[in-house]
Write an enzyme that holds these catalytic residues in place. Structure first.
Site, PDB file in Angstrom:
ATOM      1  CG  ASP A  86      27.858  10.801  10.288  1.00 53.36           C
ATOM      2  OD1 ASP A  86      27.465  11.946  10.026  1.00 53.36           O
ATOM      3  OD2 ASP A  86      28.262  10.470  11.424  1.00 53.36           O
ATOM      4  CD  GLU A 185      30.989  15.778  18.429  1.00 52.47           C
ATOM      5  OE1 GLU A 185      31.479  14.902  19.169  1.00 52.47           O
ATOM      6  OE2 GLU A 185      30.721  15.589  17.228  1.00 52.47           O
TER       7      GLU A 185
END
Length: 271
Positions: A86, A185
């Site tokens: 990330d 998500e």
């Protein structure tokens, strides 16, 4: 692909054509990476480490150096899985040149296979700059943890028709920049399914839809190690927090009773 070979970008990108589900989990340390590696196609060094490793309230305090250090640790434990790191909050979203510079640093210093950034159509220039720089990138849409303060909390996406259409449009525009996969998500299932059908790159769901090409969970959630808050989309496959509590209690009892260390745990001079 052979279990002892590192998976590559092409393997990940062709998952929808193969009809095989991509198994994805987060990892932050070498021992956990070693344990998860034989079972996973993709390991994400997620900025969720801010909460599950460092006890932060959200990922906004995670630094680039933290991500690089944990990325290095995970890479030391991997022989099979494709590894994604990330990009933390503040390292990419305001400037395309900065995004490329920091992403290159992450790739070079960790040896990871790709990076991941959050954002929809508002981030197209960043996605395109990363693609133009030949930096393999995963997109992240829907609920975006790095936007938690701006949005006033963790809010499920796609509840309205307009929001659902906007997410689908985001995914289709992002795909054109050359991303290798899209994480969805915290999104209403029917909307996530429309996105799956509306793009050709792999979609990786977390609180989205079983129709996604892959699924990912935070490993500490899945293992029952991080128990402060268990989201609806998490299934706990173990209860490690309870196991650790029981083990520590047993150790404490034996130390206080002077039953540990026993002879088997003590070095003695040879006779």
């Amino acid at each position: 692909m052979a279990q002892n070979a590192r998976l590559d970008k092409e393997y990940i990108m062709h998952a929808p054509q193969r009809g095989e589900a991509l198994v994805c989990l987060t990892a932050y340390t070498t021992p956990v990476a070693k344990a998860l590696d034989p079972h996973c196609d993709l390991l994400l060094v997620g900025d969720s480490l801010g909460m599950v490793v460092y006890g932060m309230d959200n990922p906004l305090g995670v630094s680039l150096e933290m991500m690089i250090n944990h990325g290095k640790a995970v890479m030391r434990g991997v022989k099979h899985a494709f590894v994604v790191v990330d990009m933390p909050y503040g390292s990419y979203e305001t400037d395309a040149d900065l995004a490329v510079k920091n992403a290159r640093r992450v790739m070079d210093e960790t040896g990871c296979d790709a990076i991941k950034i959050e954002g929809g159509a508002e981030m197209l220039d960043i996605y395109q700059a990363l693609a133009d720089a030949s930096i393999p990138t995963l997109a992240h849409i829907g609920l975006k943890p790095q936007s938690v303060e701006k949005e006033g909390g963790y809010k499920i996406k796609g509840k309205s028709d307009d929001e659902g259409l906007s997410l689908l449009t985001d995914a289709q525009l992002i795909e054109k920049t050359g991303v290798i996969a899209i994480v969805i998500e915290g999104t209403i299932e029917s909307v996530a399914r429309r996105i799956v059908d509306g793009v050709s790159v792999p979609t990786i769901g977390i609180g989205a839809s079983a129709a996604c090409a892959g699924q990912i969970l935070v490993s500490d959630d899945m293992l029952g190690l991080f128990t402060d808050h268990v989201p609806k989309f998490v299934k706990q496959y173990a209860q490690l927090a309870q196991n650790i509590d029981e083990a520590a209690a047993a150790y404490a009892r034996e130390v206080r009773a002077r039953d540990f260390p026993a002879d088997a745990h003590i070095y003695k001079r040879a006779s």
